[in-house]
Design an enzyme around this catalytic site. Sequence first.
Site: not given
Ligand code: NDP
Ligand code: 8X3
Length: 250
Positions: A34, A55, A147
Amino acid sequence: MQTVLITGASSGIGKACARIFAESGARLILCARRAEQLQGVAQELNTPVHLVPLDVRDAAQVQALAHLPEAWAGVDVLINNAGLSRGLNKLPEGQIQDWEEMIDTNIKGLLYVTRALVPGMVARGRGHVVNIGSLAGHQTYPGGNVYCATKAAVRVLSEGLKQDLLGTPVRVTTVDPGLVETDFSQVRFRGDEERARQVYQGLTPLTPEDVAQVVHFCVSRPAHVNISEVLLMPTDQSGSTLVHRVPEGG
Ligand code: NDP
Ligand code: 8X3
């Protein structure tokens, strides 16, 4: 001035990483799909920023990161953060499209970005790769199946990358958080706000800033120190399915 490239910088943990590295004097290359959101993040940062809307599932787009404009070539720190979950179905009822989206983003996307940038780090004799894994990569939970598998893969790939870089100064870290309140659950439940809200209901989750601080700590250690893995959770959590919640109104 360090150059830090962050994937998934348009939201959540990636955006918080952008803020903390900007504050500490780095210049940033920010990637996500985005472009408008990326622009919004860039506008609030007081540091040079280069935006690359992409992407991570698109291998050709990602390979272009190996040929950044000269002024931006030479990435010192790569934060592989882009990732998502889709659904919470039991595996026999899973949606194949959801599986593909998670595997293509969380595993293959991370691999493409790593492949594009790490050879340059090795050639320059400096670099640090931080992968954002998850508690879900250590402990599977019901409905988490694919996941959790993608995050277990991130853990294994981090270990494998470190092994394959042994003898170079390039460092590898995986930062594995438990529950962090971001758009993650909204994405998982495709905009179902009530269901997303329930994930964090009655507990104090981690904030994206909590995770970004850990990432920054790992990166700012002396060059001879490689923090391999950090597992962090809210105080209200002790495992994927072990969460202390106070009932609403309680
Ligand atoms: P968000 O949804 O807030 O952020 C996810 C980010 O990933 C966005 O910036 C999105 O950008 C980007 N993204 C997703 N798909 C793509 C793609 N195909 N290409 C490029 N960018 C992509 O979630 P989080 O900040 O929580 O997630 C970030 C990371 O942390 C992830 O890997 C998630 O698995 C991990 N995580 C999250 C946890 C949680 O509880 N929230 C816990 C543990 C790990 P856009 O849509 O603009 O492309
Ligand atoms: C994201 C945290 O516990 O929702 O990785 O899978 S959980």
